[in-house]
Enzyme design. Structure first.
Site, PDB file in Angstrom:
ATOM      1  N   GLU A 172     -15.317  13.504  12.362  1.00  0.00           N
ATOM      2  CA  GLU A 172     -14.663  14.505  13.228  1.00  0.00           C
ATOM      3  C   GLU A 172     -14.051  15.655  12.431  1.00  0.00           C
ATOM      4  O   GLU A 172     -12.872  15.982  12.582  1.00  0.00           O
ATOM      5  CB  GLU A 172     -13.584  13.813  14.089  1.00  0.00           C
ATOM      6  CG  GLU A 172     -14.163  12.717  14.966  1.00  0.00           C
ATOM      7  CD  GLU A 172     -13.109  11.885  15.694  1.00  0.00           C
ATOM      8  OE1 GLU A 172     -11.951  12.314  15.757  1.00  0.00           O
ATOM      9  OE2 GLU A 172     -13.459  10.801  16.195  1.00  0.00           O
ATOM     10  N   ASN A 225     -20.004  11.427  11.182  1.00  0.00           N
ATOM     11  CA  ASN A 225     -19.759  10.838  12.507  1.00  0.00           C
ATOM     12  C   ASN A 225     -18.909  11.776  13.364  1.00  0.00           C
ATOM     13  O   ASN A 225     -17.877  12.265  12.907  1.00  0.00           O
ATOM     14  CB  ASN A 225     -19.000   9.506  12.286  1.00  0.00           C
ATOM     15  CG  ASN A 225     -18.894   8.656  13.532  1.00  0.00           C
ATOM     16  OD1 ASN A 225     -19.901   8.434  14.222  1.00  0.00           O
ATOM     17  ND2 ASN A 225     -17.699   8.157  13.831  1.00  0.00           N
ATOM     18  N   HIS A 266     -18.596   8.933  23.363  1.00  0.00           N
ATOM     19  CA  HIS A 266     -17.462   8.664  24.267  1.00  0.00           C
ATOM     20  C   HIS A 266     -17.670   9.539  25.510  1.00  0.00           C
ATOM     21  O   HIS A 266     -17.432  10.748  25.476  1.00  0.00           O
ATOM     22  CB  HIS A 266     -16.137   9.042  23.607  1.00  0.00           C
ATOM     23  CG  HIS A 266     -15.753   8.152  22.468  1.00  0.00           C
ATOM     24  ND1 HIS A 266     -15.428   6.832  22.640  1.00  0.00           N
ATOM     25  CD2 HIS A 266     -15.642   8.388  21.137  1.00  0.00           C
ATOM     26  CE1 HIS A 266     -15.122   6.288  21.456  1.00  0.00           C
ATOM     27  NE2 HIS A 266     -15.258   7.216  20.535  1.00  0.00           N
ATOM     28  N   GLU A 297     -19.944   4.847  18.846  1.00  0.00           N
ATOM     29  CA  GLU A 297     -18.662   4.513  19.505  1.00  0.00           C
ATOM     30  C   GLU A 297     -18.801   4.614  21.028  1.00  0.00           C
ATOM     31  O   GLU A 297     -17.939   5.185  21.701  1.00  0.00           O
ATOM     32  CB  GLU A 297     -17.553   5.456  19.028  1.00  0.00           C
ATOM     33  CG  GLU A 297     -17.353   5.491  17.531  1.00  0.00           C
ATOM     34  CD  GLU A 297     -16.158   6.320  17.067  1.00  0.00           C
ATOM     35  OE1 GLU A 297     -15.332   6.703  17.910  1.00  0.00           O
ATOM     36  OE2 GLU A 297     -16.064   6.581  15.854  1.00  0.00           O
ATOM     37  N   ASP A 299     -18.708   4.434  24.879  1.00  0.00           N
ATOM     38  CA  ASP A 299     -18.065   3.908  26.084  1.00  0.00           C
ATOM     39  C   ASP A 299     -18.201   4.971  27.167  1.00  0.00           C
ATOM     40  O   ASP A 299     -18.529   6.127  26.865  1.00  0.00           O
ATOM     41  CB  ASP A 299     -16.605   3.473  25.870  1.00  0.00           C
ATOM     42  CG  ASP A 299     -15.736   4.451  25.099  1.00  0.00           C
ATOM     43  OD1 ASP A 299     -16.003   5.669  25.170  1.00  0.00           O
ATOM     44  OD2 ASP A 299     -14.787   4.005  24.438  1.00  0.00           O
TER      45      ASP A 299
HETATM   46  O1  G3I Z   1      -0.115   0.551  13.950  1.00  0.00           O
HETATM   47  C1  G3I Z   1       0.724   0.707  15.099  1.00  0.00           C
HETATM   48  C2  G3I Z   1       1.490  -0.548  15.333  1.00  0.00           C
HETATM   49  O2  G3I Z   1       2.356  -0.784  14.238  1.00  0.00           O
HETATM   50  C3  G3I Z   1       2.272  -0.419  16.640  1.00  0.00           C
HETATM   51  O3  G3I Z   1       2.860  -1.639  16.948  1.00  0.00           O
HETATM   52  C4  G3I Z   1       1.356  -0.036  17.788  1.00  0.00           C
HETATM   53  C5  G3I Z   1       2.115   0.216  19.077  1.00  0.00           C
HETATM   54  O4  G3I Z   1       1.408   1.070  19.935  1.00  0.00           O
HETATM   55  O5  G3I Z   1       0.683   1.144  17.449  1.00  0.00           O
HETATM   56  C6  G3I Z   1      -0.114   0.972  16.306  1.00  0.00           C
HETATM   57  O6  G3I Z   1      -0.882   2.115  16.042  1.00  0.00           O
HETATM   58  C7  G3I Z   1      -1.928   2.378  16.960  1.00  0.00           C
HETATM   59  C8  G3I Z   1      -3.260   2.261  16.210  1.00  0.00           C
HETATM   60  O7  G3I Z   1      -4.313   2.626  17.072  1.00  0.00           O
HETATM   61  C9  G3I Z   1      -3.509   0.855  15.676  1.00  0.00           C
HETATM   62  O8  G3I Z   1      -3.567  -0.046  16.733  1.00  0.00           O
HETATM   63  C10 G3I Z   1      -1.757   3.787  17.484  1.00  0.00           C
HETATM   64  O9  G3I Z   1      -0.596   3.840  18.284  1.00  0.00           O
HETATM   65  C11 G3I Z   1      -2.959   4.199  18.296  1.00  0.00           C
HETATM   66  O10 G3I Z   1      -2.845   5.590  18.621  1.00  0.00           O
HETATM   67  C12 G3I Z   1      -4.210   3.976  17.493  1.00  0.00           C
HETATM   68  O11 G3I Z   1      -5.298   4.350  18.316  1.00  0.00           O
HETATM   69  C13 G3I Z   1      -6.573   4.346  17.720  1.00  0.00           C
HETATM   70  C14 G3I Z   1      -7.114   5.766  17.692  1.00  0.00           C
HETATM   71  O12 G3I Z   1      -8.428   5.743  17.139  1.00  0.00           O
HETATM   72  C15 G3I Z   1      -6.264   6.719  16.874  1.00  0.00           C
HETATM   73  O13 G3I Z   1      -6.886   7.952  16.736  1.00  0.00           O
HETATM   74  C16 G3I Z   1      -7.479   3.475  18.557  1.00  0.00           C
HETATM   75  O14 G3I Z   1      -7.047   2.116  18.479  1.00  0.00           O
HETATM   76  C17 G3I Z   1      -8.923   3.586  18.079  1.00  0.00           C
HETATM   77  O15 G3I Z   1      -9.779   2.973  18.999  1.00  0.00           O
HETATM   78  C18 G3I Z   1      -9.320   5.058  17.972  1.00  0.00           C
HETATM   79  O16 G3I Z   1     -10.623   5.120  17.438  1.00  0.00           O
HETATM   80  C19 G3I Z   1     -11.196   6.425  17.282  1.00  0.00           C
HETATM   81  C20 G3I Z   1     -12.151   6.366  16.103  1.00  0.00           C
HETATM   82  O17 G3I Z   1     -11.489   5.860  14.972  1.00  0.00           O
HETATM   83  C21 G3I Z   1     -12.755   7.731  15.823  1.00  0.00           C
HETATM   84  N1  G3I Z   1     -13.383   8.281  17.013  1.00  0.00           N
HETATM   85  C22 G3I Z   1     -12.567   8.295  18.211  1.00  0.00           C
HETATM   86  C23 G3I Z   1     -12.006   6.903  18.497  1.00  0.00           C
HETATM   87  C24 G3I Z   1     -11.220   6.882  19.780  1.00  0.00           C
HETATM   88  O18 G3I Z   1     -10.083   7.708  19.693  1.00  0.00           O
END
Ligand code: G3I
Length: 408
Positions: A172, A225, A266, A297, A299
């Site tokens: 990205e 990607n 997505h 990815e 969905d």
């Molecule tokens: O690590 C903290 C944790 O300590 C805390 O307890 C928890 C409470 O909400 O948050 C945790 O962090 C989260 C992290 O995922 C790990 O679980 C963040 O809030 C959350 O925003 C984060 O979201 C991820 C997102 O990327 C961030 O950009 C999603 O799980 C993940 O599915 C998503 O994946 C991305 C790909 O990497 C790239 N392409 C898009 C895709 C969807 O956004």
């Protein structure tokens, strides 16, 4: 493709399949009947395709939901760590790596004979706090960020050398047409972290990231990607797919070791979205550059509120229509992938609505229900459609997968 190149690629495919173990397409002749209780990995293997999922490490490790773990293990032939290989997870404290969760992920994949898509090496998001702060407040300058990225890629790729099938080397890196300025560029909105990250590193960073990754693991397939590159637009300055195509073309012409393009996929049923042959055309234009492609990815989410009364949850006819629209989006992406022999894998970004990132991200208006199974693991129309598409595919229109010859 010349006959000689085809033969080389065929040998390579056999070697890769034999070495990495698992998927080999049946060469023709009658196939065993396909049924709905067969795994996605089994149905995809009929065409040499790897079928994957992103894995939520906490859900996988938690004893409270054994069904999640057993479905990851049994349904998929490739897995992507949803978060545990991101920079923030690997180096939360500057200079100190924590490999624990990522190592466990890779060990589990090996035990289940699954190939790993490494995600992600170079991305402005989910950086460790110390790095984001340094970029934002100016205490980390361009040369320092470049040195940190070089070290990060070298250390991480070397740590997992020989264990990663495809690496998302750069993720990205490109703006969206709704950002400012609207002409697609490396970076994002003016003043955003995405733009600062790109500006500090300078335009050559994409090529360098691939070179550094190749130096640390000569065998892993190296991918760019991104999302919203499923199909070409008008070819003008706001066409993100065109911009990424031009970037990859330039990198290939410069001899940069880029082996693949990951189209994330997505999608949301509230938009018009794509048709099979438009997506197939985009994949073909990329593979004509000599790179492989993968859907990385996938969905297909929907609005979750009632169409007439947004105070109420959607139900009945609304839900049914949205489920079928979601299934159609899966169908479009999967058919396009199947039609291109260089489309090596089809990965969904989570397989159950129970742990999907979608409801946490799309809140206004709320969206959800993007996965193949619902939150109670009931199969959805999307799953049945994907199973049917995999079962119906085969020669002559759908050929066994052929990796492109990696540039080493
Ligand atoms: O690590 C903290 C944790 O300590 C805390 O307890 C928890 C409470 O909400 O948050 C945790 O962090 C989260 C992290 O995922 C790990 O679980 C963040 O809030 C959350 O925003 C984060 O979201 C991820 C997102 O990327 C961030 O950009 C999603 O799980 C993940 O599915 C998503 O994946 C991305 C790909 O990497 C790239 N392409 C898009 C895709 C969807 O956004």
């Amino acid at each position: 493709m010349t006959l000689r190149r085809m033969a080389t690629a065929g040998v390579l495919a056999a070697v890769v399949a034999a070495t990495l173990g698992a998927v080999s397409a049946s060469a023709g002749g009658p196939r065993p009947p396909a049924t709905q209780d067969q795994s996605l990995r089994g149905l995809a293997a009929r065409n040499g395709l790897y079928f994957g999922t992103a894995v939520d490490a906490a859900a996988y490790a938690g004893a409270s939901d054994p069904q999640y773990t057993s479905m990851v293990d049994s349904q998929f032939s490739t897995v992507t760590p949803e978060n545990v290989m991101k920079w923030e997870s690997l180096e939360p404290t500057r200079g100190t790596y924590d490999w624990t969760a990522a190592d466990t992920f890779v060990e589990n994949a090996a035990r289940n004979h699954q190939l790993v898509r490494g995600h992600v090496l170079t991305w402005y998001s989910q950086l460790p706090g110390w790095l984001t702060t340094g970029i934002q407040d100016g205490s980390i300058d361009g040369p320092q960020l470049r040195a940190l990225l070089h070290k990060h890629i070298t250390d991480v790729v070397a740590h997992f050398r020989g264990k990663i099938w495809q690496w998302d080397v750069v993720n990205e890196a490109v703006s969206d047409p709704w950002e400012t300025p609207p002409a697609i560029h490396l970076g994002g909105n003016t003043g955003s972290l995405k733009q600062k990250f790109a500006d500090l590193l300078g335009p050559g960073y994409v090529a360098d990231a691939f070179r550094w990754a190749r130096a640390a693991d000569p065998k892993a397939l190296l991918f760019y990607n991104d999302y919203n590159i499923e199909a070409f637009g008008d070819g003008g300055p706001g066409d993100k797919t065109q911009f990424v195509y031009d970037l990859v073309k330039r990198l290939r012409a410069q001899g940069v070791p880029i082996d693949g393009v990951g189209s994330q996929g997505h999608l949301s049923t509230q938009y018009g979205n794509y048709d099979v042959l438009a997506v197939a055309d985009a994949l073909r234009r990329f593979t004509d550059l000599g790179v492989a492609v993968a859907l990385t990815e996938v969905d297909a989410r929907s609005l979750t509120k009632d169409a007439a009364d947004p105070a109420k949850d959607a139900a009945g006819a609304d839900l049914n229509a949205r489920d079928q629209a979601s299934a159609y989006n899966y169908h479009v992406l999967l058919q396009a992938c199947l039609l291109n022999a260089h489309c090596l894998s089809f990965t969904v970004w989570g397989f159950t609505d129970k742990y999907s990132w979608i409801p946490n991200w799309f809140k206004n208006p709320p969206e959800g229900s993007g996965c193949l199974w619902d939150a109670a693991y009931h199969p959805k129309k999307s799953l049945r459609t994907v199973q049917g598409d995999l079962a119906a595919a085969g020669p002559p229109l759908v050929q066994p997968r052929v990796p492109q010859k990696p540039r080493r």
